[in-house]
Design an enzyme around this catalytic site. Structure first.
Site, PDB file in Angstrom:
ATOM      1  N   MET A  84       5.618  -4.256  -7.802  1.00 51.98           N
ATOM      2  CA  MET A  84       5.874  -3.004  -8.539  1.00 51.98           C
ATOM      3  C   MET A  84       5.754  -3.949 -10.227  1.00 51.98           C
ATOM      4  O   MET A  84       6.602  -4.679 -10.458  1.00 51.98           O
ATOM      5  CB  MET A  84       7.128  -2.433  -8.629  1.00 51.98           C
ATOM      6  CG  MET A  84       7.135  -1.838  -7.382  1.00 51.98           C
ATOM      7  SD  MET A  84       6.098  -0.606  -7.209  1.00 51.98           S
ATOM      8  CE  MET A  84       6.423   0.654  -8.778  1.00 51.98           C
ATOM      9  N   MET A  97       9.229   5.708  -2.225  1.00 50.80           N
ATOM     10  CA  MET A  97      10.258   5.137  -2.988  1.00 50.80           C
ATOM     11  C   MET A  97      11.781   6.191  -2.749  1.00 50.80           C
ATOM     12  O   MET A  97      11.945   7.075  -3.502  1.00 50.80           O
ATOM     13  CB  MET A  97      10.021   5.608  -4.343  1.00 50.80           C
ATOM     14  CG  MET A  97       8.671   4.716  -4.758  1.00 50.80           C
ATOM     15  SD  MET A  97       8.232   4.708  -6.628  1.00 50.80           S
ATOM     16  CE  MET A  97       6.549   4.662  -6.657  1.00 50.80           C
ATOM     17  N   HIS A 139      -3.800   6.305  -3.067  1.00 47.10           N
ATOM     18  CA  HIS A 139      -2.011   5.702  -3.182  1.00 47.10           C
ATOM     19  C   HIS A 139      -1.293   7.053  -3.458  1.00 47.10           C
ATOM     20  O   HIS A 139      -1.452   7.650  -4.364  1.00 47.10           O
ATOM     21  CB  HIS A 139      -2.091   4.836  -3.985  1.00 47.10           C
ATOM     22  CG  HIS A 139      -0.871   4.324  -4.310  1.00 47.10           C
ATOM     23  ND1 HIS A 139      -0.526   2.991  -3.374  1.00 47.10           N
ATOM     24  CD2 HIS A 139       0.404   4.284  -5.151  1.00 47.10           C
ATOM     25  CE1 HIS A 139       1.010   2.812  -3.559  1.00 47.10           C
ATOM     26  NE2 HIS A 139       1.389   3.751  -4.567  1.00 47.10           N
ATOM     27  N   HIS A 166       3.392   5.357  -0.205  1.00 46.35           N
ATOM     28  CA  HIS A 166       4.325   4.553  -0.740  1.00 46.35           C
ATOM     29  C   HIS A 166       5.494   5.084  -0.978  1.00 46.35           C
ATOM     30  O   HIS A 166       5.620   6.059  -1.902  1.00 46.35           O
ATOM     31  CB  HIS A 166       4.085   3.954  -2.268  1.00 46.35           C
ATOM     32  CG  HIS A 166       4.933   3.234  -3.121  1.00 46.35           C
ATOM     33  ND1 HIS A 166       4.666   2.718  -4.434  1.00 46.35           N
ATOM     34  CD2 HIS A 166       5.820   2.681  -2.652  1.00 46.35           C
ATOM     35  CE1 HIS A 166       5.835   2.193  -4.855  1.00 46.35           C
ATOM     36  NE2 HIS A 166       6.699   1.849  -3.601  1.00 46.35           N
ATOM     37  N   ASP A 196       2.604   8.150  -3.760  1.00 50.77           N
ATOM     38  CA  ASP A 196       3.975   8.154  -4.314  1.00 50.77           C
ATOM     39  C   ASP A 196       4.784   9.027  -3.781  1.00 50.77           C
ATOM     40  O   ASP A 196       4.616  10.141  -4.265  1.00 50.77           O
ATOM     41  CB  ASP A 196       3.997   7.710  -5.714  1.00 50.77           C
ATOM     42  CG  ASP A 196       3.323   6.453  -6.028  1.00 50.77           C
ATOM     43  OD1 ASP A 196       3.724   5.301  -5.475  1.00 50.77           O
ATOM     44  OD2 ASP A 196       2.702   6.527  -7.138  1.00 50.77           O
ATOM     45  N   MET A 233       8.667  10.269  -3.929  1.00 51.93           N
ATOM     46  CA  MET A 233      10.157   9.866  -4.475  1.00 51.93           C
ATOM     47  C   MET A 233      10.880  11.197  -4.230  1.00 51.93           C
ATOM     48  O   MET A 233      10.763  12.230  -4.252  1.00 51.93           O
ATOM     49  CB  MET A 233       9.799   9.681  -6.211  1.00 51.93           C
ATOM     50  CG  MET A 233       8.816   9.108  -6.507  1.00 51.93           C
ATOM     51  SD  MET A 233       8.443   9.184  -8.177  1.00 51.93           S
ATOM     52  CE  MET A 233       7.146   8.037  -8.466  1.00 51.93           C
ATOM     53  N   ASP A 254       0.989  -2.059  -8.472  1.00 48.92           N
ATOM     54  CA  ASP A 254       1.416  -0.813  -8.670  1.00 48.92           C
ATOM     55  C   ASP A 254       1.942  -0.733 -10.109  1.00 48.92           C
ATOM     56  O   ASP A 254       3.131  -1.002 -10.232  1.00 48.92           O
ATOM     57  CB  ASP A 254       2.185  -0.108  -7.468  1.00 48.92           C
ATOM     58  CG  ASP A 254       2.365   1.317  -7.732  1.00 48.92           C
ATOM     59  OD1 ASP A 254       1.733   2.012  -8.641  1.00 48.92           O
ATOM     60  OD2 ASP A 254       3.072   2.008  -6.771  1.00 48.92           O
ATOM     61  N   SER A 269      -3.791   6.521  -7.933  1.00 51.35           N
ATOM     62  CA  SER A 269      -2.504   7.092  -7.546  1.00 51.35           C
ATOM     63  C   SER A 269      -2.518   8.473  -7.811  1.00 51.35           C
ATOM     64  O   SER A 269      -2.605   9.137  -8.905  1.00 51.35           O
ATOM     65  CB  SER A 269      -1.540   6.230  -8.373  1.00 51.35           C
ATOM     66  OG  SER A 269      -0.166   7.150  -7.986  1.00 51.35           O
TER      67      SER A 269
END
Length: 218
Positions: free
Chosen positions: A137, A68, A33, A66, A35, A37, A175, A8
């Site tokens: 998650m 969010m 990966h 991913h 993220d 957000m 994750d 990540s």
């Protein structure tokens, strides 16, 4: 099919991002990966399109994004254009999940759905056949470095049974809080993609840590 490791990038050193991307490129990791957000869906802001563009410029492996964020639909085409290979949206953020999944696939990406710790597997029954990946998650989304939630094993097992029952080819990704202490148990429960952030990037030798994890689960 071998089990996969996806470091990540949220846990990478942003002052040395290219260095850490090259480390992942040259390691036994399988995916990046990433993220994203927005500070609305989760109580934190990570990074946006310019940083993703910089990552994809140097990354040589699968880009697993991913989201969010609220209203993920408005960014689907942009993320495809920036080089995302897999795009995962949160069940909790999508009012019209089937339409969102179809839009992701129409943009040329594989489609994933993430579930927060409190969301039951049963909500996926009517869409599992359309998915390429489910991200469970194992911490509450929004921050790195959290402790692993033990109920995750049960959810993975339930998801595996749903996938087998529907004859889906969906992958199971975990994750949050993945380490050498729970990796094997997650694989045994049915997972085949493990996201590892702090455990990899905060270790003394991230390349060796990735190799050790990979050997542990294969």
């Amino acid at each position: 099919m071998s089990n996969l490791i996806a470091p990540s990038i949220l846990a990478a050193d942003f002052a040395n991002l290219q260095r850490d991307i090259e480390m992942v490129n040259n390691s036994e990791a399988d995916w990046f990966h990433i993220d994203i957000m927005d500070g609305v869906f989760v109580p934190n802001i990570s990074f946006g399109m310019p940083v993703l563009k910089a990552i994809t410029k140097h990354a040589t492996k699968t880009i697993d994004v991913h989201l969010m964020i609220v209203n993920p639909d408005q960014y689907i085409q942009t993320l495809a254009d920036l080089g995302a290979n897999i795009l995962t949206v949160h069940y909790e953020a999508c009012t019209h999940l089937h339409r969102t999944v179809q839009a992701i696939k129409a943009a040329g990406m594989k489609a994933g759905v993430a579930l927060n710790p409190h969301t039951p597997i049963s909500v996926l029954e009517d869409i599992i056949a359309d998915l390429d990946l489910v991200c469970i998650m194992s911490v509450n989304p929004g921050f790195g470095g959290q402790s692993f939630i033990e109920n995750t094993y049960k959810k993975v097992n339930q998801l595996k049974h749903l996938i087998e029952f529907t004859e889906s080819s969906c992958q199971i990704e975990i994750d949050g809080g993945v380490t050498n202490l729970n990796a094997n148990k997650l694989i045994e429960a049915g997972a085949n993609v493990l996201v590892a952030g702090s455990y990899v990037f905060k270790s003394e030798n991230p390349t060796e840590t990735i190799e050790d994890l990979k050997n542990l689960i294969n």
